[in-house]
Write an enzyme that holds these catalytic residues in place. Structure first.
Site, PDB file in Angstrom:
ATOM      1  N   TRP A 150       0.818  -1.213   0.000  1.00 43.95           N
ATOM      2  CA  TRP A 150       0.000   0.000   0.000  1.00 43.95           C
ATOM      3  C   TRP A 150       0.850   1.262   0.000  1.00 43.95           C
ATOM      4  CZ3 TRP A 150      -4.057  -1.338  -2.174  1.00 43.95           C
ATOM      5  CH2 TRP A 150      -4.725  -2.532  -1.836  1.00 43.95           C
ATOM      6  N   ASP A 173      -2.339   6.510   6.287  1.00 42.81           N
ATOM      7  CA  ASP A 173      -3.366   5.618   5.752  1.00 42.81           C
ATOM      8  C   ASP A 173      -3.773   4.691   6.898  1.00 42.81           C
ATOM      9  OD1 ASP A 173      -4.811   3.565   4.571  1.00 42.81           O
ATOM     10  OD2 ASP A 173      -3.321   3.100   3.029  1.00 42.81           O
ATOM     11  N   LYS A 178     -12.842  -1.882   5.464  1.00 45.49           N
ATOM     12  CA  LYS A 178     -12.186  -2.883   6.296  1.00 45.49           C
ATOM     13  C   LYS A 178     -12.857  -2.964   7.666  1.00 45.49           C
ATOM     14  CE  LYS A 178      -9.226  -3.355   2.963  1.00 45.49           C
ATOM     15  NZ  LYS A 178      -8.084  -2.504   2.691  1.00 45.49           N
TER      16      LYS A 178
HETATM   17  C1  LIG Z   1      -7.380  -2.033   1.333  1.00 47.65           C
HETATM   18  C2  LIG Z   1      -6.359  -0.996   1.559  1.00 47.65           C
HETATM   19  C3  LIG Z   1      -6.130   0.049   0.626  1.00 47.65           C
HETATM   20  C4  LIG Z   1      -6.863   0.130  -0.697  1.00 47.65           C
HETATM   21  O1  LIG Z   1      -8.136   0.598  -0.502  1.00 47.65           O
HETATM   22  P1  LIG Z   1      -9.120   0.838  -1.762  1.00 47.65           P
HETATM   23  O2  LIG Z   1     -10.282   1.488  -1.066  1.00 47.65           O
HETATM   24  O3  LIG Z   1      -9.428  -0.484  -2.341  1.00 47.65           O
HETATM   25  O4  LIG Z   1      -8.450   1.743  -2.716  1.00 47.65           O
HETATM   26  C5  LIG Z   1      -5.194   1.006   0.944  1.00 47.65           C
HETATM   27  N1  LIG Z   1      -4.500   0.956   2.089  1.00 47.65           N
HETATM   28  C6  LIG Z   1      -4.679  -0.027   2.994  1.00 47.65           C
HETATM   29  C7  LIG Z   1      -3.886  -0.027   4.252  1.00 47.65           C
HETATM   30  C8  LIG Z   1      -5.613  -1.030   2.749  1.00 47.65           C
HETATM   31  O5  LIG Z   1      -5.788  -2.013   3.649  1.00 47.65           O
END
Ligand SMILES: *Cc1c(COP(=O)(O)O)cnc(C)c1O
Length: 356
Positions: A99, A166, A190
């Site tokens: 990521w 993030d 998530k």
């Molecule tokens: C799943 C995830 C993403 C990607 O998210 P999308 O909404 O599919 O773009 C980015 N960063 C982390 C830490 C993730 O777990």
């Protein structure tokens, strides 16, 4: 058969939240209309949005000088929105896996990227520590919880430059000192909602530090000034997000959820360490509370597919590790009950007995 949901994302939501969501699809808050068939510009939806924001603020203890907004496009859209808005000359990134790799790639469209620290040397099995943060960076970027590898920052780092994180996969799973961050964001699928909405928590001063002219939808100010309604917001995911936050509050708030998350993780990591057939894959001090990764122990590698079927027969869902890591990953998000983890532990013990 009872299913134990360990999906990595989109992932488990509380039953009461699913029931409320199902009901709102038929009759949204007594309007006699489906939530899916109303204008977002109604007092009823205004109330949903306002409550989602105020619960977020309350549960995460977000100070008054931060704005919250919701927007589509997933976390992946933020990968380029962030540098578009805030990367003038040079930004720092801590590289901890897939990521951050994707975020770094997008940042390079807008300026220089300095990799301030990286755990690539050991296949991202740890969180870099005690690295120096240059003071000439426009911002420092981290991924708080590395969903694929199962590593997580255990404290909020002190940064001399604006810190952007993030938190897609650990938002509201543990207390965070929001005041240490300039921006916290993530996809909500998530831990909070179905796919389709991202959350952004941004400090007021950042809104004045946008580095370039941008298309309207890309400018962070657009979303703050229009209260997440410059364009049609993802109405249904925002509704479900509000229901999840209501559930969290009813459960006792973040401290209660955090204690439960610690209990679940302790149970599963203890079994991984004890059970002769399995081993953990990441540095002990950096083990994620949310995404728990493990593999078969040395000499037992050939039992992996047998364990996968064995676990599946006992109702375990979503425990296959990410294709880049292999092995197993049990994602134990907020809504994952302790009983699910107990069932997985029992399954691992039964499998060990079988192979004694
Ligand atoms: C799943 C995830 C993403 C990607 O998210 P999308 O909404 O599919 O773009 C980015 N960063 C982390 C830490 C993730 O777990």
């Amino acid at each position: 058969m009872k299913k134990y949901n360990f999906n990595a994302g989109p992932s488990i939501l509380p039953d009461v939240v699913l029931e409320a969501a199902a009901k709102a699809i038929i009759d949204f808050d007594g309007t006699g209309l489906s939530l899916l068939s109303i204008s977002h510009r109604t007092p009823e939806f205004d109330a949903v949005l306002a409550e989602a924001k105020s619960l977020f603020r309350e549960l995460l203890n977000i100070p008054d000088n931060y704005q919250i907004y919701f927007v589509g496009g997933g976390a992946s859209t933020q990968f380029f929105h962030i540098p578009a808005n805030f990367l003038g000359k040079k930004a720092g990134y801590v590289h901890t896996g897939v990521w951050t790799k994707k975020a770094i790639k997008e940042a390079k469209f807008y300026g220089q990227v300095q990799i301030v620290a990286s755990s690539e040397d050991k296949n991202f099995t740890y969180i870099p520590k005690n690295f120096e943060i240059p003071s000439d960076l426009d911002y420092l970027y981290i991924c708080a919880n590395n969903t694929i590898y199962g590593t997580e920052y255990k404290s909020d780092i002190d940064s001399p430059v604006p810190l952007i994180a993030d938190m897609s996969s650990d938002i509201l799973s543990r207390p965070v000192d929001v005041s240490k961050y300039a921006m916290i964001y993530g996809g909500a699928q998530k831990n909070l909602a179905p796919a389709g909405v991202s959350f952004v928590i941004i400090r007021d001063d950042m809104l004045q530090s946008v580095k370039r002219e941008l298309p309207t939808m890309m400018n962070v100010n657009t979303h703050v000034e229009n209260n997440s309604m410059f364009n049609t917001p993802p109405v249904f995911p925002i509704y479900v997000l509000r229901e999840t936050l209501k559930w969290m509050k009813a459960e006792g708030g973040l401290e209660v959820i955090y204690a439960r998350n610690q209990k679940k993780a302790a149970l599963l990591y203890a079994e991984i360490d004890r059970n002769s057939l399995f081993r953990g894959t990441v540095a002990e001090e950096d083990r994620s509370l949310m995404n728990i990764c493990f593999v078969m122990s040395e000499g037992n590698e050939e039992l992996a597919s047998e364990f996968m079927s064995f676990a599946k027969e006992r109702g375990m869902v979503g425990i296959k590790g990410h294709r880049l890591v292999g092995g197993f990953r049990a994602s134990c998000y907020n809504a994952c009950p302790v009983e699910s983890v107990e069932a997985l532990v029992a399954c691992m013990q039964e499998f060990e007995q079988l192979h004694k």
